[in-house]
Write an enzyme that holds these catalytic residues in place. Structure first.
Site, PDB file in Angstrom:
ATOM      1  N   HIS A 177      22.451 -97.612  56.895  1.00  0.00           N
ATOM      2  CA  HIS A 177      22.134 -98.863  57.591  1.00  0.00           C
ATOM      3  C   HIS A 177      20.847 -99.485  57.042  1.00  0.00           C
ATOM      4  CE1 HIS A 177      24.987 -98.382  61.147  1.00  0.00           C
ATOM      5  NE2 HIS A 177      25.120 -97.275  60.459  1.00  0.00           N
ATOM      6  N   ASP A 200      20.790-103.972  64.465  1.00  0.00           N
ATOM      7  CA  ASP A 200      21.943-103.094  64.328  1.00  0.00           C
ATOM      8  C   ASP A 200      22.784-103.095  65.597  1.00  0.00           C
ATOM      9  OD1 ASP A 200      23.399-100.314  64.219  1.00  0.00           O
ATOM     10  OD2 ASP A 200      22.614-100.664  62.209  1.00  0.00           O
TER      11      ASP A 200
END
Length: 486
Positions: free
Chosen positions: A23, A128
């Site tokens: 990520h 996120d």
């Protein structure tokens, strides 16, 4: 430099990626792309994750980039969440108890993030998907919250179908195939064994509640940035945006912002091999003759599975680079490695222990195929390098990504993994590995797959160039955010 860069100097975007390699790396790449377009970015992370960003950010800020990237550090609430000191990254999580505590820790970051938003007053917040509080927080400050999920359009379409229609409940056994409903562009067949365990088993726990909360927050968000490009999965990009009615911008493959060998080599953790040693080994091999095998940061294979891989690779007769993340036992020995194996394969095989400079390797002319777990970052890196792939999905959304490679694009073959198992994956025999590796490396079918893969790789590179589909969609996002400034 883009013509729109000077107009965007006042635009400031705040990023908060999940503390996990898969990520954080695409978030860094996104920030680099925005900096090149004159947009200022601030990335929030924790002290132990900061080294992943610092060198690349320093390089961007000292180059003639029209804008800057700033790193903002926050303390990770390990103690409050009951985690051991130093556990600030999902890649370090091993058991289900620690997994639960790690995601609980994410909920405790809301207050600190609110203080940063109040101080910096950015114009947009790209957070996120697992930061479920981000949508409400952005709303409080009157700015758009944009979700970053880090996956493909096809996987989001498949997940939406599974969650909405629950077709896995209508079959009689775990191994009986069912078609995903909802008018998907292709007939996608799965079995219950290939879907996440919380769906298959009907689990309700803190993690499934988090997933539901993330979905709900996502629906109320401004939209989503997707690390993909239109030409890769056009029907699924259209389905997601037009049929499902969700707002999204495709801006990838973001890893293509790393142009030279040094940028590619230092992307991620410290490599387990010197980049020059790796390149020297590759240079000794014929073009397209090496298969590269790597399973991302989270897979944890047993010693017996690794021995099957060792046997299958040797039996395939192909040159190979194999990345292994397996700790030595208490006696300092590698029980997973057959005795004398490295000596026997030294002319044909290179084993890298730990982290590998994956983009650097995949882009080398000697590499002709990629054995992958189908994590989306790896898939995109393989696609960008124009390589046929052996698909070996393990968990998460990887079985959906496998369908894109093997059935939609037809640029790869499955190794035959049939069961979704968190972190460890289905057991695959050496004969299956040997067969699949040969299939993408030698023979008539491999040439067909290689030809298609190269064409898709060229599309990937064009997509991020000025005038390309991803370049243009990133421009659309920038202009839309600009239009919202008072």
């Amino acid at each position: 430099m883009s013509t729109d860069s000077n107009d965007n100097l006042h635009l400031h975007i705040l990023f908060f990626p999940l503390m996990a390699q898969g990520h954080m790396l695409p978030t860094l790449d996104m920030a680099k792309l925005l900096a090149a377009r004159g947009v200022k970015s601030t990335i929030i992370t924790t002290p132990l994750n900061a080294p992943l960003f610092t060198k690349a950010i320093t390089d961007v800020n000292f180059q003639n980039s029209p804008s800057k990237i700033i790193l903002r550090l926050v303390e990770f609430p390990t103690k409050q969440a009951g985690l051991p000191d130093g556990l600030e990254n999902l890649d370090l999580v091993s058991g289900p108890d620690t997994h639960c505590k790690f995601f609980h820790a994410l909920t405790l970051l809301k207050h600190t993030t609110e203080e940063i938003l109040a101080e910096l007053r950015p114009h947009a917040f790209i957070a996120d998907t697992f930061f479920t509080w981000a949508t409400d927080l952005a709303s409080k400050f009157g700015i758009p919250r944009i979700v970053f999920h880090g996956t493909s359009f096809i996987s989001m379409c498949c997940m939406e179908s599974l969650e909405r229609f629950q077709p896995y409940k209508s079959v009689d056994s775990d191994s009986e195939p069912f078609v995903l409903p909802g008018n998907l562009p292709d007939e996608i067949k799965l079995t219950r064994l290939q879907i996440p365990d919380h769906l298959r088993l009907g689990l309700v726990n803190d993690f499934t509640k988090l997933l539901e909360s993330a979905r709900e927050a996502g629906k109320r968000s401004y939209g989503m940035v997707v690390n993909s490009f239109y030409e890769l999965e056009p029907a699924y990009a259209d389905h997601y945006r037009k049929v499902l009615g969700k707002k999204a911008w495709h801006i990838g493959p973001v890893s293509l912002c790393n142009k030279n060998d040094s940028e590619k080599a230092r992307r991620g953790k410290q490599a387990g091999i010197d980049e020059h040693e790796c390149l020297k080994w590759l240079a000794s091999k014929k073009p397209g003759s090496v298969v590269y095998m790597c399973f991302g940061t989270n897979a944890s294979f047993s010693a017996s599975q690794l021995r099957e891989i060792a046997t299958g690779l040797a039996a395939s007769g192909q040159n190979f680079i194999w990345v292994v993340r397996k700790a030595k036992n208490n006696d300092g020995e590698e029980e997973w490695l057959p005795e004398g194996y490295e000596k026997r394969v030294e002319e044909k095989g290179l084993i890298i222990r730990g982290w590998a400079p994956q983009v650097l390797i995949l882009d080398h002319e000697a590499v002709g195929g990629f054995v992958t777990h189908c994590g989306w970052n790896s898939v995109l890196e393989g696609v960008s390098a124009g390589l046929p792939m052996v698909t070996w999905p393990i968990f998460a959304e990887q079985f959906y990504n496998e369908k894109l490679i093997t059935e939609v694009l037809r640029t790869g073959v499955t190794v035959g993994a049939k069961k979704w198992i968190r972190l460890v994956g289905d057991y695959v025999k050496s004969e299956q590995i040997e067969r699949a590796v040969k299939e993408i490396m030698i023979g008539e079918r491999s040439e067909e797959m290689r030809s298609r893969a190269k064409a898709v790789g060229e599309m990937a590179r064009r997509a991020v160039e000025e005038g390309g589909s991803s370049y243009s969609d990133l421009g659309n996002l920038i202009q839309e955010l600009k239009s919202g400034l008072s």
